[in-house]
Design a protein around this motif. Sequence first.
Motif, short mmCIF file in Angstrom:
data_model
loop_
_atom_site.label_atom_id
_atom_site.label_comp_id
_atom_site.label_asym_id
_atom_site.label_seq_id
_atom_site.Cartn_x
_atom_site.Cartn_y
_atom_site.Cartn_z
N CYS A 27 0.83 -1.30 -0.04
CA CYS A 27 0.05 -0.08 -0.10
C CYS A 27 0.75 1.28 0.02
CB CYS A 27 -1.09 -0.03 1.29
SG CYS A 27 -2.10 1.36 1.39
N ILE A 28 0.22 2.30 -0.71
CA ILE A 28 0.93 3.64 -0.52
C ILE A 28 1.29 4.22 0.60
CG2 ILE A 28 -1.16 5.01 -0.97
CD1 ILE A 28 2.40 5.36 -2.68
N THR A 29 0.38 4.03 1.60
CA THR A 29 0.33 4.45 2.97
C THR A 29 1.53 3.94 3.56
OG1 THR A 29 -1.25 2.58 3.81
CG2 THR A 29 -2.07 4.80 3.02
N ASN A 30 2.02 3.07 3.29
CA ASN A 30 3.28 2.59 3.88
C ASN A 30 4.77 3.16 3.38
OD1 ASN A 30 1.84 0.57 5.33
ND2 ASN A 30 2.09 -0.85 3.64
N ALA A 31 4.67 3.98 2.43
CA ALA A 31 5.61 4.66 1.87
C ALA A 31 6.12 5.94 2.90
CB ALA A 31 5.56 5.46 0.76
#
Length: 208
Positions: free
Chosen positions: A108-112
């Motif tokens: 997920c992008i929220t883990n970047a």
Amino acid sequence: MENTEVATGSVSRSYSSLTQEARRNLLIEQLLARYPAPEHDRAFPNNPKIPKSDDSRSSQLQETPDDRIGNTHWCLCECCLAMATQIESICCREIQEVEGCIPEGNKCITNADMFISQIATAEHVRLTFMTMHLDDLPVVDANNNRRLRKTAYRTFFAWIYGFLGKGNRRVIPSCAVEVVREVFPDPMGSYVGLLYSDDYDASEMAFH
């Protein structure tokens, strides 16, 4: 030679005396005489047919307008939120530009790191908001979280797409919207969602 000229002249005079409908019919007859009838034309003995495709993407394109609303079966990152509209019901892994920013080994992008530090960190978003409004200091009120959400969304746009320009909107994936709403919640749980330039007053931004 004289006979030929007389004959040509008489044909011209007779053609000019025909009505428009008669001229049209004459032209059609001449064209049909030049080209073979369809049954004798071997260029396409059988009409070409579009082959059927079993591609799973084809089935996705045939989804009914509301089949994503109220569920997350379309989510690929396992972090999305059920959204109120079809267009907002999109996963970060379905958007090419966003998927390219997902760290290797993550879903997920929220883990970047960039998302966590610049978009999901309240202190940084507040500082960004203040920087954007140096000329008119921000007012802290009941709607301040709404302004901070918009600031977080603008930061997301800048990170993923760079400068888009006025009226050029993109959909933020549901998983990112979910995190921003958790960090800057609305006390009444009321969120407007995505609006395009024709849907809101020019002084407002696309997200609330």
